[in-house]
Motif scaffolding. Structure first.
Motif, PDB file in Angstrom:
ATOM      1  N   LEU A  30      21.357  63.201  13.039  1.00  0.00           N
ATOM      2  CA  LEU A  30      21.377  62.801  14.544  1.00  0.00           C
ATOM      3  C   LEU A  30      20.474  63.454  15.155  1.00  0.00           C
ATOM      4  CD1 LEU A  30      22.700  60.735  16.385  1.00  0.00           C
ATOM      5  CD2 LEU A  30      24.471  62.214  16.848  1.00  0.00           C
ATOM      6  N   SER A  31      20.283  64.649  14.881  1.00  0.00           N
ATOM      7  CA  SER A  31      19.210  65.456  15.576  1.00  0.00           C
ATOM      8  C   SER A  31      17.823  65.210  15.481  1.00  0.00           C
ATOM      9  CB  SER A  31      19.454  66.879  15.709  1.00  0.00           C
ATOM     10  OG  SER A  31      19.301  67.308  14.060  1.00  0.00           O
ATOM     11  N   ARG A  32      17.674  64.578  14.334  1.00  0.00           N
ATOM     12  CA  ARG A  32      16.040  64.336  13.945  1.00  0.00           C
ATOM     13  C   ARG A  32      15.433  63.199  14.819  1.00  0.00           C
ATOM     14  NH1 ARG A  32      14.068  65.903   8.848  1.00  0.00           N
ATOM     15  NH2 ARG A  32      12.501  64.096   8.987  1.00  0.00           N
ATOM     16  N   ASP A  33      14.234  63.474  14.974  1.00  0.00           N
ATOM     17  CA  ASP A  33      13.468  62.482  15.774  1.00  0.00           C
ATOM     18  C   ASP A  33      13.297  61.061  14.939  1.00  0.00           C
ATOM     19  OD1 ASP A  33      12.814  64.383  17.589  1.00  0.00           O
ATOM     20  OD2 ASP A  33      10.741  64.738  16.979  1.00  0.00           O
ATOM     21  N   GLY A  34      13.769  60.140  15.678  1.00  0.00           N
ATOM     22  CA  GLY A  34      13.659  58.777  15.163  1.00  0.00           C
ATOM     23  C   GLY A  34      14.838  58.380  14.927  1.00  0.00           C
ATOM     24  N   PHE A  35      16.102  59.058  14.735  1.00  0.00           N
ATOM     25  CA  PHE A  35      17.507  58.454  14.367  1.00  0.00           C
ATOM     26  C   PHE A  35      18.101  57.644  15.537  1.00  0.00           C
ATOM     27  CE2 PHE A  35      21.850  58.299  13.235  1.00  0.00           C
ATOM     28  CZ  PHE A  35      21.891  58.078  12.035  1.00  0.00           C
ATOM     29  N   ILE A  36      18.096  58.182  16.507  1.00  0.00           N
ATOM     30  CA  ILE A  36      18.606  57.520  17.811  1.00  0.00           C
ATOM     31  C   ILE A  36      17.858  56.595  18.351  1.00  0.00           C
ATOM     32  CG2 ILE A  36      19.160  57.624  20.199  1.00  0.00           C
ATOM     33  CD1 ILE A  36      20.018  60.740  19.695  1.00  0.00           C
ATOM     34  N   GLU A  37      16.500  56.403  18.091  1.00  0.00           N
ATOM     35  CA  GLU A  37      15.639  55.515  18.238  1.00  0.00           C
ATOM     36  C   GLU A  37      15.674  54.259  17.306  1.00  0.00           C
ATOM     37  OE1 GLU A  37      13.600  59.251  19.822  1.00  0.00           O
ATOM     38  OE2 GLU A  37      14.764  58.651  18.114  1.00  0.00           O
ATOM     39  N   GLY A  38      16.154  54.740  16.298  1.00  0.00           N
ATOM     40  CA  GLY A  38      16.228  53.718  15.163  1.00  0.00           C
ATOM     41  C   GLY A  38      17.470  52.827  15.332  1.00  0.00           C
ATOM     42  N   LEU A  39      18.685  53.508  15.525  1.00  0.00           N
ATOM     43  CA  LEU A  39      19.834  52.749  16.226  1.00  0.00           C
ATOM     44  C   LEU A  39      19.674  51.849  17.361  1.00  0.00           C
ATOM     45  CD1 LEU A  39      22.533  55.607  15.883  1.00  0.00           C
ATOM     46  CD2 LEU A  39      21.887  53.792  14.111  1.00  0.00           C
ATOM     47  N   TRP A  40      18.950  52.107  18.426  1.00  0.00           N
ATOM     48  CA  TRP A  40      18.624  51.327  19.502  1.00  0.00           C
ATOM     49  C   TRP A  40      17.873  50.278  19.109  1.00  0.00           C
ATOM     50  CZ3 TRP A  40      19.751  51.113  24.748  1.00  0.00           C
ATOM     51  CH2 TRP A  40      20.668  52.266  25.353  1.00  0.00           C
ATOM     52  N   ARG A  41      16.755  50.368  18.192  1.00  0.00           N
ATOM     53  CA  ARG A  41      15.663  49.368  17.815  1.00  0.00           C
ATOM     54  C   ARG A  41      16.789  48.196  16.790  1.00  0.00           C
ATOM     55  NH1 ARG A  41      12.519  52.609  15.652  1.00  0.00           N
ATOM     56  NH2 ARG A  41      13.248  52.360  13.452  1.00  0.00           N
ATOM     57  N   ASP A  42      17.423  48.817  15.986  1.00  0.00           N
ATOM     58  CA  ASP A  42      18.441  47.954  15.122  1.00  0.00           C
ATOM     59  C   ASP A  42      19.071  47.363  15.917  1.00  0.00           C
ATOM     60  OD1 ASP A  42      16.821  48.716  13.109  1.00  0.00           O
ATOM     61  OD2 ASP A  42      18.185  49.897  12.215  1.00  0.00           O
ATOM     62  N   TRP A  43      19.965  47.917  17.005  1.00  0.00           N
ATOM     63  CA  TRP A  43      21.035  47.196  17.706  1.00  0.00           C
ATOM     64  C   TRP A  43      20.643  46.083  18.560  1.00  0.00           C
ATOM     65  CZ3 TRP A  43      24.697  51.938  18.188  1.00  0.00           C
ATOM     66  CH2 TRP A  43      25.262  52.500  17.051  1.00  0.00           C
ATOM     67  N   SER A  44      19.412  46.472  19.223  1.00  0.00           N
ATOM     68  CA  SER A  44      18.973  45.590  20.294  1.00  0.00           C
ATOM     69  C   SER A  44      17.570  45.497  20.257  1.00  0.00           C
ATOM     70  CB  SER A  44      19.116  46.428  21.740  1.00  0.00           C
ATOM     71  OG  SER A  44      20.356  46.384  22.251  1.00  0.00           O
ATOM     72  N   PRO A  45      17.081  44.638  19.269  1.00  0.00           N
ATOM     73  CA  PRO A  45      15.737  44.235  18.951  1.00  0.00           C
ATOM     74  C   PRO A  45      15.077  43.702  19.939  1.00  0.00           C
ATOM     75  CG  PRO A  45      17.379  43.199  17.179  1.00  0.00           C
ATOM     76  CD  PRO A  45      18.140  43.793  18.462  1.00  0.00           C
ATOM     77  N   GLY A  46      13.649  44.620  20.099  1.00  0.00           N
ATOM     78  CA  GLY A  46      12.957  44.029  21.336  1.00  0.00           C
ATOM     79  C   GLY A  46      13.064  44.691  22.475  1.00  0.00           C
ATOM     80  N   TYR A  47      14.056  45.378  22.589  1.00  0.00           N
ATOM     81  CA  TYR A  47      14.339  46.086  23.841  1.00  0.00           C
ATOM     82  C   TYR A  47      13.806  47.458  24.073  1.00  0.00           C
ATOM     83  CZ  TYR A  47      16.953  48.665  27.693  1.00  0.00           C
ATOM     84  OH  TYR A  47      17.221  49.379  28.565  1.00  0.00           O
ATOM     85  N   ASP A  48      12.868  47.793  25.135  1.00  0.00           N
ATOM     86  CA  ASP A  48      12.378  48.889  25.274  1.00  0.00           C
ATOM     87  C   ASP A  48      13.325  50.166  25.832  1.00  0.00           C
ATOM     88  OD1 ASP A  48      10.798  51.323  25.726  1.00  0.00           O
ATOM     89  OD2 ASP A  48       9.449  50.394  27.055  1.00  0.00           O
ATOM     90  N   ALA A  49      13.854  50.851  24.738  1.00  0.00           N
ATOM     91  CA  ALA A  49      14.805  52.063  25.137  1.00  0.00           C
ATOM     92  C   ALA A  49      14.459  53.424  25.568  1.00  0.00           C
ATOM     93  CB  ALA A  49      15.848  52.048  23.954  1.00  0.00           C
ATOM     94  N   ALA A  50      13.211  53.564  25.963  1.00  0.00           N
ATOM     95  CA  ALA A  50      12.666  54.666  25.853  1.00  0.00           C
ATOM     96  C   ALA A  50      13.412  55.692  27.085  1.00  0.00           C
ATOM     97  CB  ALA A  50      11.148  54.630  26.423  1.00  0.00           C
ATOM     98  N   GLU A  51      13.810  54.862  28.056  1.00  0.00           N
ATOM     99  CA  GLU A  51      14.504  55.638  29.285  1.00  0.00           C
ATOM    100  C   GLU A  51      15.737  56.106  28.991  1.00  0.00           C
ATOM    101  OE1 GLU A  51      15.222  54.862  34.098  1.00  0.00           O
ATOM    102  OE2 GLU A  51      14.563  53.142  32.810  1.00  0.00           O
TER     103      GLU A  51
END
Length: 282
Positions: free
Chosen positions: A157-178
């Motif tokens: 969970l602390s690795r770069d990309g893990f949380i980003e991957g969950l958001w990307r898979d769970w809400s395809p196409g949404y920009d979750a950067a903020e």
């Protein structure tokens, strides 16, 4: 929005708020923060509510709970204690997304006199979820739940990309950067990271319940009407897995699907979701 604090159920909760009037308590899930309600809070305030979104137990700047409890009953107790500490009355409403949906079901059953109406998003009642959880496709989506039962969870969970991957898979196409930036701050310490994982370890029994919240844990059913919303494109819990949701909701409840939305439907389609929620509460 400025962050305020209040002590409830032995935890110092940080929260965002807007407006005055009956309490509208908005509870976030994983991996997320109180900022997830930034579109809904001002709308609730405009309709005459005191809209409050706490950072859930263990999510900074809320404190790490001294009792180490992350079972569902603790979340129910938190919701009821926040209702009390924030001056809620019988006209209060309860809104929850993802992990925040669990105390919606539990608190409205445990203390129905506190809540007039409720809204749950993205996670149906446990009875409906269990009916489909062992579907093969859903098990693949839920890999992280099983990962979180192991000693590898914190490192992953602390690795770069893990949380980003969950958001990307769970809400395809949404920009979750903020949103991810908010999450990184809330789970920035090892203690906060372990707290977020603790919810999942308590859910599957990897960590035994504390025994402090037996009554809250067992509260089900109730008579408070609940609106349940689910995004059709949800990559966390597939839309086909919530077909039985209505059968497990109190009388007078309603289920709606939100088209062109994934797991974080209230962020992806804020105008549509806000309108549905405000109409339900009216």
């Amino acid at each position: 929005m400025d962050i305020s604090t209040v002590t409830a159920n032995g935890v110092e909760f940080a929260y965002l708020s807007a407006g005055k009037g009956p309490l509208a308590l908005c509870l976030h899930g994983f991996p997320d923060t109180a900022h997830t309600w930034r579109h809904l809070l001002p709308e609730l305030a405009g309709r005459g509510y005191r809209a409050v979104a706490p950072f859930m137990r263990g999510y900074a700047p809320t404190s790490i709970p001294a009792d180490g409890a992350y079972e569902g009953g603790a979340l129910v107790a938190d919701a009821c204690a926040l209702h009390e500490a924030l001056g809620g009355d019988g006209d209060a409403v309860l809104i929850g997304h993802d992990w925040g949906a669990f105390p919606v079901y539990g608190a409205t059953a445990f203390a129905p006199e506190r809540w007039r109406r409720a809204v749950a998003m993205a996670v149906p009642p446990m009875g409906a979820m269990l009916a489909a959880f062992f579907d093969y496709e859903q098990l693949k989506r839920s890999f992280y739940i099983f990962l979180f039962q192991t000693g590898l969870a914190e490192a992953a969970l602390s690795r770069d990309g893990f949380i980003e991957g969950l958001w990307r898979d769970w809400s395809p196409g949404y920009d979750a950067a903020e949103d991810i930036a908010f999450v990184r701050r809330a789970l920035g310490s090892p203690e906060n990271l372990a707290a977020a994982i603790g919810y999942y370890r308590a859910m599957l029994g990897t960590v035994a319940p504390t025994g402090r919240y037996t009554a809250e844990q067992s509260a089900t059913g109730g008579q408070v009407p609940i609106l349940y919303l689910h995004g059709v494109r949800d990559g966390c819990l597939g839309i086909g897995q919530v077909d039985q949701a209505a059968a497990f909701l109190p009388p007078g409840s309603r289920v709606e699907h939100v088209l062109q939305a994934g797991h974080f439907l209230h962020l992806e389609r804020p105008r549509e979701v806000n309108d549905i929620v405000l109409d339900w509460l009216r």
